[in-house]
Enzyme design. Structure first.
Site, PDB file in Angstrom:
ATOM      1  N   THR A  16       0.775  -1.967  -0.118  1.00 29.35           N
ATOM      2  CA  THR A  16       0.233  -0.247   0.242  1.00 29.35           C
ATOM      3  C   THR A  16       0.795   1.339  -0.346  1.00 29.35           C
ATOM      4  O   THR A  16       0.638   2.013  -0.797  1.00 29.35           O
ATOM      5  CB  THR A  16      -0.523  -0.527   1.537  1.00 29.35           C
ATOM      6  OG1 THR A  16      -0.277  -0.323   2.603  1.00 29.35           O
ATOM      7  CG2 THR A  16      -2.169  -1.103   0.985  1.00 29.35           C
ATOM      8  N   ARG A  17       2.136   1.226   0.415  1.00 29.98           N
ATOM      9  CA  ARG A  17       3.279   2.372   0.471  1.00 29.98           C
ATOM     10  C   ARG A  17       3.683   2.517  -0.731  1.00 29.98           C
ATOM     11  O   ARG A  17       4.428   3.745  -0.311  1.00 29.98           O
ATOM     12  CB  ARG A  17       4.339   2.312   1.830  1.00 29.98           C
ATOM     13  CG  ARG A  17       3.658   1.921   3.252  1.00 29.98           C
ATOM     14  CD  ARG A  17       4.002   2.011   4.252  1.00 29.98           C
ATOM     15  NE  ARG A  17       5.149   2.333   4.246  1.00 29.98           N
ATOM     16  CZ  ARG A  17       6.392   1.329   5.404  1.00 29.98           C
ATOM     17  NH1 ARG A  17       6.122   0.227   5.491  1.00 29.98           N
ATOM     18  NH2 ARG A  17       7.799   2.327   5.157  1.00 29.98           N
ATOM     19  N   MET A  18       3.313   2.018  -1.862  1.00 29.45           N
ATOM     20  CA  MET A  18       3.846   1.972  -2.837  1.00 29.45           C
ATOM     21  C   MET A  18       3.197   2.962  -3.550  1.00 29.45           C
ATOM     22  O   MET A  18       3.229   3.838  -4.606  1.00 29.45           O
ATOM     23  CB  MET A  18       3.939   1.311  -3.775  1.00 29.45           C
ATOM     24  CG  MET A  18       5.049   0.392  -3.529  1.00 29.45           C
ATOM     25  SD  MET A  18       6.793   0.843  -3.331  1.00 29.45           S
ATOM     26  CE  MET A  18       7.292   0.707  -5.134  1.00 29.45           C
ATOM     27  N   LYS A  19       2.690   3.682  -2.982  1.00 27.94           N
ATOM     28  CA  LYS A  19       0.940   4.212  -3.536  1.00 27.94           C
ATOM     29  C   LYS A  19       0.006   4.252  -4.854  1.00 27.94           C
ATOM     30  O   LYS A  19       0.195   4.540  -5.640  1.00 27.94           O
ATOM     31  CB  LYS A  19       1.672   5.897  -3.606  1.00 27.94           C
ATOM     32  CG  LYS A  19       1.077   6.377  -1.798  1.00 27.94           C
ATOM     33  CD  LYS A  19       1.505   7.442  -1.808  1.00 27.94           C
ATOM     34  CE  LYS A  19       1.457   8.089  -0.120  1.00 27.94           C
ATOM     35  NZ  LYS A  19       3.075   7.629  -0.032  1.00 27.94           N
TER      36      LYS A  19
END
Length: 248
Positions: A16-19
């Site tokens: 998720t943190r890769m957006k």
């Protein structure tokens, strides 16, 4: 004793943190999906049988991989131990199994070969790839006894003040005796705050059944090899390090 060497690569997460809607491991580093480098390092170390654990957008991950590999599907994200459990049939009882993550593009076959060699030389149940960091905040620590022998891995949140001062960390890359891994996976439980099955718990179980456990620390520039990529910034950093390598 079988010398068969296999590898399991964890690639089921969304990241998720890769957006981005893309599965994390297919983001490209120097033109190749990240997972490609983990597969290559495993094969370079002699693990020609590779099983990639897929989950989030499994079809896209499979389409991005052009190497010959097997797949196991993790339909629910219930932790790293559960992910490897999904490949239990692949792991089986023969030889040794390397477990690594699909989001560590800087890992090399050379390091994995050294890990395999130490593991077999010491006849270990499991050998952990560790790293000595200037700042170990956030990582699980490798606790050793007065003689320097491996005692346990302790997570940051569970570490005492003394343990938090330890700079040797767990990279999340391991080599297991396959039979020991299979046995310990069947004993795993999820009695923890997150309700997940942790792969690190297998290490304590393997130690409990009387098998040897050790850790091989990376130091200096080599610690870059265990960098996990969780954000676009970390991907850019990994790419810069990889570019430097190609210039050498």
């Amino acid at each position: 004793m079988s010398n068969k060497l296999k590898a399991v690569i964890l690639a089921a997460g969304k990241g998720t943190r890769m957006k981005s809607d893309l599965p994390k491991v297919v983001h490209k580093c120097m033109g190749q999906p990240m997972v490609h480098y983990a597969i290559k390092a495993a094969k370079d170390s002699g693990a020609y049988d590779v099983c990639v654990i897929v989950g989030y957008k499994a079809k896209e991950v499979k389409e991005a991989i052009y190497d010959v590999v097997e797949y196991a599907e993790q339909t629910e994200q219930l932790g790293t131990g559960h992910a490897v459990k999904c490949a239990a049939e692949f792991v089986g009882m023969e030889g040794d199994t390397i477990v690594l993550c699909g989001d560590t593009p800087l890992i090399t076959g050379e390091t994995l070969t050294a890990l395999v060699e130490q593991h077999r030389r010491e006849a270990n149940g499991v050998t952990v790839l560790s790293a000595i960091l200037p700042d170990a905040t956030g990582y699980g620590r490798i606790v050793r006894d007065g003689e320097g022998s491996f005692v346990k891995i302790v997570e940051q949140k569970d570490a005492t003040e003394e343990e938090q001062a330890i700079r040797e960390i767990n990279s999340g890359i391991y080599i297991f005796n396959s039979e020991a891994l299979t046995a310990s996976l069947s004993m795993l439980d999820n009695h923890n705050a997150a309700g997940e099955y942790y792969l690190t718990d297998t290490i304590a179980l393997i130690k409990k059944i009387g098998l040897k456990v050790s850790a091989m620390p990376l130091e200096g520039d080599a610690v870059n090899e265990i960098r996990g990529v969780n954000t676009p910034e970390q991907l850019a950093e990994a790419e810069a390090i990889m570019e430097q390598r190609t210039k050498k």
